[in-house]
Design a protein around this motif. Sequence first.
Motif, mmCIF file in Angstrom:
data_model
loop_
_atom_site.group_PDB
_atom_site.id
_atom_site.type_symbol
_atom_site.label_atom_id
_atom_site.label_comp_id
_atom_site.label_asym_id
_atom_site.label_seq_id
_atom_site.Cartn_x
_atom_site.Cartn_y
_atom_site.Cartn_z
ATOM 1 N N GLY A 161 -0.368 9.980 10.692
ATOM 2 C CA GLY A 161 -1.703 9.525 10.318
ATOM 3 C C GLY A 161 -1.991 9.662 8.841
ATOM 4 N N SER A 162 -1.386 10.659 8.180
ATOM 5 C CA SER A 162 -1.629 10.852 6.747
ATOM 6 C C SER A 162 -1.131 9.647 5.952
ATOM 7 C CB SER A 162 -0.929 12.128 6.255
ATOM 8 O OG SER A 162 -1.402 13.265 6.947
ATOM 9 N N TRP A 163 0.043 9.140 6.308
ATOM 10 C CA TRP A 163 0.604 7.993 5.603
ATOM 11 C C TRP A 163 -0.166 6.712 5.933
ATOM 12 C CZ3 TRP A 163 3.587 9.002 1.689
ATOM 13 C CH2 TRP A 163 4.236 10.233 1.656
ATOM 14 N N ALA A 164 -0.658 6.634 7.163
ATOM 15 C CA ALA A 164 -1.470 5.470 7.525
ATOM 16 C C ALA A 164 -2.752 5.433 6.704
ATOM 17 C CB ALA A 164 -1.791 5.505 9.023
ATOM 18 N N ILE A 165 -3.371 6.605 6.485
ATOM 19 C CA ILE A 165 -4.562 6.676 5.629
ATOM 20 C C ILE A 165 -4.216 6.206 4.217
ATOM 21 C CG2 ILE A 165 -6.220 8.221 4.511
ATOM 22 C CD1 ILE A 165 -6.028 10.028 6.933
ATOM 23 N N ALA A 166 -3.099 6.719 3.691
ATOM 24 C CA ALA A 166 -2.706 6.377 2.322
ATOM 25 C C ALA A 166 -2.502 4.875 2.161
ATOM 26 C CB ALA A 166 -1.436 7.142 1.953
ATOM 27 N N ARG A 167 -1.831 4.246 3.132
ATOM 28 C CA ARG A 167 -1.589 2.805 3.038
ATOM 29 C C ARG A 167 -2.896 2.014 3.131
ATOM 30 N NH1 ARG A 167 2.746 4.229 6.417
ATOM 31 N NH2 ARG A 167 1.541 3.614 8.266
ATOM 32 N N ARG A 168 -3.791 2.468 3.990
ATOM 33 C CA ARG A 168 -5.009 1.719 4.281
ATOM 34 C C ARG A 168 -6.053 1.868 3.185
ATOM 35 N NH1 ARG A 168 -6.551 3.638 9.838
ATOM 36 N NH2 ARG A 168 -4.453 2.890 10.255
ATOM 37 N N HIS A 169 -6.103 3.057 2.579
ATOM 38 C CA HIS A 169 -7.224 3.364 1.687
ATOM 39 C C HIS A 169 -6.765 3.801 0.297
ATOM 40 C CE1 HIS A 169 -9.736 3.007 5.180
ATOM 41 N NE2 HIS A 169 -9.228 4.068 5.767
ATOM 42 N N TRP A 170 -5.622 3.316 -0.169
ATOM 43 C CA TRP A 170 -5.090 3.819 -1.425
ATOM 44 C C TRP A 170 -5.993 3.503 -2.622
ATOM 45 C CZ3 TRP A 170 -3.834 0.678 -5.517
ATOM 46 C CH2 TRP A 170 -3.689 -0.688 -5.242
ATOM 47 N N ARG A 171 -6.683 2.352 -2.578
ATOM 48 C CA ARG A 171 -7.566 2.021 -3.709
ATOM 49 C C ARG A 171 -8.718 3.019 -3.800
ATOM 50 N NH1 ARG A 171 -6.085 -3.229 -2.173
ATOM 51 N NH2 ARG A 171 -5.190 -4.462 -3.887
ATOM 52 N N TYR A 172 -9.329 3.312 -2.660
ATOM 53 C CA TYR A 172 -10.425 4.290 -2.638
ATOM 54 C C TYR A 172 -9.905 5.649 -3.111
ATOM 55 C CZ TYR A 172 -14.230 7.154 -0.713
ATOM 56 O OH TYR A 172 -15.255 8.038 -0.548
ATOM 57 N N GLY A 173 -8.736 6.035 -2.603
ATOM 58 C CA GLY A 173 -8.166 7.327 -2.979
ATOM 59 C C GLY A 173 -7.846 7.414 -4.455
ATOM 60 N N ALA A 174 -7.370 6.307 -5.027
ATOM 61 C CA ALA A 174 -7.045 6.309 -6.453
ATOM 62 C C ALA A 174 -8.300 6.547 -7.291
ATOM 63 C CB ALA A 174 -6.385 4.992 -6.841
ATOM 64 N N GLY A 175 -9.429 5.951 -6.876
ATOM 65 C CA GLY A 175 -10.690 6.169 -7.599
ATOM 66 C C GLY A 175 -11.148 7.617 -7.515
ATOM 67 N N GLU A 176 -11.020 8.205 -6.319
ATOM 68 C CA GLU A 176 -11.402 9.610 -6.157
ATOM 69 C C GLU A 176 -10.505 10.520 -6.996
ATOM 70 O OE1 GLU A 176 -14.112 10.869 -3.665
ATOM 71 O OE2 GLU A 176 -14.513 8.996 -4.690
ATOM 72 N N LEU A 177 -9.212 10.223 -7.013
ATOM 73 C CA LEU A 177 -8.277 11.022 -7.798
ATOM 74 C C LEU A 177 -8.595 10.917 -9.284
ATOM 75 C CD1 LEU A 177 -5.749 12.801 -7.641
ATOM 76 C CD2 LEU A 177 -4.366 10.721 -7.833
ATOM 77 N N ARG A 178 -8.923 9.720 -9.729
ATOM 78 C CA ARG A 178 -9.280 9.530 -11.152
ATOM 79 C C ARG A 178 -10.495 10.379 -11.502
ATOM 80 N NH1 ARG A 178 -12.818 5.533 -13.362
ATOM 81 N NH2 ARG A 178 -12.537 5.306 -15.625
ATOM 82 N N ARG A 179 -11.499 10.402 -10.636
ATOM 83 C CA ARG A 179 -12.700 11.203 -10.920
ATOM 84 C C ARG A 179 -12.414 12.698 -10.853
ATOM 85 N NH1 ARG A 179 -14.868 6.525 -8.644
ATOM 86 N NH2 ARG A 179 -14.484 7.164 -6.491
ATOM 87 N N SER A 180 -11.382 13.083 -10.080
ATOM 88 C CA SER A 180 -11.005 14.491 -10.027
ATOM 89 C C SER A 180 -10.326 14.937 -11.316
ATOM 90 C CB SER A 180 -10.062 14.733 -8.843
ATOM 91 O OG SER A 180 -9.566 16.055 -8.843
#
Length: 405
Positions: free
Chosen positions: A301-320
Amino acid sequence: MSGFGGGVFDCDVLVIGGGIIGLSTAYALTRSAPGIRVVVLEKEAGPARHQTGRNSGVIHSGIYYRPGSLKARYAVRGAAEMVKFCAEYGLPHEVTGKLIVATERSELPRLHALVQRGRENGIPVRELGPAQITAFEPQVSGIAAIHVGTTGICDYGAVSAQLAEASGADVRYGARVTAVDRRPWGVAVRTGTGEIVRGRVLVNCAGLHCDAVARLAGDDPAMRIVPFRGEYFELVRPELVRGLVYPVPDPAFPFLGVHLTRGIDGGVHVGPNAVPALAREGYRWPVVHPGELAGTLTWPGSWAIARRHWRYGAGELRRSLSKGAFTEAVRRLLPAVREDDLRPAPAGVRAQAVLRDGTLVDDFLIREAPRTVHVLNAPSPAATASLPIGREVARRALAHVEADR
């Protein structure tokens, strides 16, 4: 672990976890069944050291949640009960109301959907235009907003301590559970100090570690806790914000976005963002627990999240990683804020249940097994909803106890 001895029990219900859900369960048990013996085992030196004590202290109204869901029903009911509980015991709290603000036209359909959802959930909602937003929050910018009058703030750490005291349960701190032995006639656990505690029924409220405890008990929880760190800042100029101000959330995610929360101490928290944590108690980037990280990375499931939501995650990581990027997100709501207005504050970690196919479990998740009740997904608004959740978990645990009689 060696088994029981002669059917002797230390308690009727053994609760693992001294956060607000475990303590609310103990409180509900002793009120529902006077004379019942309850033991709570908490691995930390005091209550509410993780999810409960590391959030912004908001009493959520229930506006965000699908009508009919446990989150919607328990949050609406729990908000009123939490205010009443705090008033009864003299705990600091305030019903402040909050604004949910749209800053772009593309957000208006989602804002209007929230109005409808709030009304379906029985929550008073008032729609505001730009001038009315300014009347509530002079420094906040938006093209439309809704005011939710039943939102409030409190100190959930203080609430948890009061629940522990008022429950009359035997709450044992520094008691990390290392093994569980479940038999047809009861359950025994061993703690890190070698102590054996026996009970008729086990209740798993271990939060960030609930799936691991379920596996210790011999149950397959069919989910995995994937930890997400929420990073906060404190506003150096708290006078910029009068109350609580939220963006319009994206319904595809269980996170509410960077928001502004004036707490009971008068300070204003800004955040959180949401980034994967490298440990279940990974409150900073350098904190890595290799075994827990491996568990996250090997869960499909972790990899499925990454594939599905990588754009959202990249924005959160940038703000971190960039305070400037985080400030930019805040300025959408509060244009006057500057980068040096933000001072780092303690982070929290959300225990997010994820299914094998990558589905982020949206609702509260409670499952039962022989002599066991597992609370497997109880992130925000679980603190708000803790009293109703505690009653439901207690009801299920008592049914197992009654089956013995």
